[in-house]
Write an enzyme that holds these catalytic residues in place. Sequence first.
Site, PDB file in Angstrom:
ATOM      1  N   SER A  25       0.827  -1.209   0.000  1.00  0.00           N
ATOM      2  CA  SER A  25       0.000   0.000   0.000  1.00  0.00           C
ATOM      3  C   SER A  25       0.861   1.259   0.000  1.00  0.00           C
ATOM      4  O   SER A  25       0.332   2.369  -0.082  1.00  0.00           O
ATOM      5  CB  SER A  25      -0.929  -0.001   1.219  1.00  0.00           C
ATOM      6  OG  SER A  25      -0.164  -0.036   2.416  1.00  0.00           O
ATOM      7  N   GLY A  26       2.189   1.092   0.107  1.00  0.00           N
ATOM      8  CA  GLY A  26       3.065   2.259   0.064  1.00  0.00           C
ATOM      9  C   GLY A  26       3.361   2.866   1.429  1.00  0.00           C
ATOM     10  O   GLY A  26       3.755   4.031   1.512  1.00  0.00           O
ATOM     11  N   LYS A  27       3.191   2.081   2.495  1.00  0.00           N
ATOM     12  CA  LYS A  27       3.456   2.599   3.858  1.00  0.00           C
ATOM     13  C   LYS A  27       4.906   3.035   4.018  1.00  0.00           C
ATOM     14  O   LYS A  27       5.188   4.125   4.490  1.00  0.00           O
ATOM     15  CB  LYS A  27       3.193   1.518   4.914  1.00  0.00           C
ATOM     16  CG  LYS A  27       1.788   1.001   4.980  1.00  0.00           C
ATOM     17  CD  LYS A  27       1.654  -0.033   6.080  1.00  0.00           C
ATOM     18  CE  LYS A  27       2.537  -1.256   5.858  1.00  0.00           C
ATOM     19  NZ  LYS A  27       2.207  -2.044   4.663  1.00  0.00           N
ATOM     20  N   THR A  28       5.827   2.135   3.640  1.00  0.00           N
ATOM     21  CA  THR A  28       7.247   2.435   3.827  1.00  0.00           C
ATOM     22  C   THR A  28       7.669   3.601   2.941  1.00  0.00           C
ATOM     23  O   THR A  28       8.436   4.462   3.372  1.00  0.00           O
ATOM     24  CB  THR A  28       8.097   1.185   3.537  1.00  0.00           C
ATOM     25  OG1 THR A  28       7.694   0.153   4.446  1.00  0.00           O
ATOM     26  CG2 THR A  28       9.583   1.456   3.734  1.00  0.00           C
ATOM     27  N   GLU A  94       7.593  -1.134   9.989  1.00  0.00           N
ATOM     28  CA  GLU A  94       7.132  -2.513  10.311  1.00  0.00           C
ATOM     29  C   GLU A  94       6.807  -2.639  11.793  1.00  0.00           C
ATOM     30  O   GLU A  94       7.135  -3.628  12.452  1.00  0.00           O
ATOM     31  CB  GLU A  94       8.210  -3.549   9.906  1.00  0.00           C
ATOM     32  CG  GLU A  94       8.601  -3.510   8.451  1.00  0.00           C
ATOM     33  CD  GLU A  94       7.583  -4.172   7.516  1.00  0.00           C
ATOM     34  OE1 GLU A  94       6.511  -4.621   7.998  1.00  0.00           O
ATOM     35  OE2 GLU A  94       7.851  -4.237   6.314  1.00  0.00           O
TER      36      GLU A  94
END
Length: 191
Positions: A25-28, A94
Site C-alpha cells: 500500500s506504500g506505507k514504507t 514494520e
Amino acid sequence: MLLEQFPDESRSHGWIEVICGSMFSGKTEELIRRVKRAKIANQKILLIKPKIDERYHKKNVVSHQGKSLKAISVKKASEIITIWKGEKVVAIDETQFFDNGIINVCNELSKDGVRVIIAGLDMDFKGMPFGPMPELLSIAEYVTKVHAICMSCGNLAQFSHRKIKSDEQVLIGAVEEYKPLCRLCYNKNRT
Ligand code: ZN
C-alpha cells in the site's frame, strides 16, 4: 487527499503519527518520504526497524519500490529509548512486529517533544488487527491509512491475502507470498 494534516513541523511539543495499510500500500514509501522531508528541514532523525524484518536488507528500511534509508534494527521496543540521543524525529517501520512496549515508547518520546512516525500493517493475513497497531492508532494524533490496488478487480485494497498455506501470523514475504485484495475479493478467496 492531503497526506500531511499537521500544519507546523516546528512545533515544540511532540506527537504521534501513524501510517497504516495492507502490504503493497506504500506505507514504507510514505515513511521514507516524510523522513526525507524532515532531513531537508535539518532535523535529526532516528530510523528504527524490528530485527525480524530482513526481507531485503539487514540494516536499511527498504520499500517494495526499492527506496532505502539507513535504519537501526532493534529487537525489543524498550531498546529504542536507550538508543535515542535526542533526535527530533523518530521513525519506526514494520511496527506491527514490535511488542506492546512500543506504545509506552511512543508516549514517552512524544512527551519529550519528539515527532514519532509509525508505519505498519494494521491487519494480519486473517484480517485481524496486528500486534500493537490498534493501540497505536488510538493514541496517535494523526492517522493515514494508505491503500493498495486489488489484484483481482482493481479497486482499492486493504487486505493482505496470503497465497501460500501457512497459519503463522508472522511470515515475512513479498509478491510471491502475498497479494493485496479488496474486501469483496478477499472474502471470495477465503471461502
Ligand atoms: Zn477486488
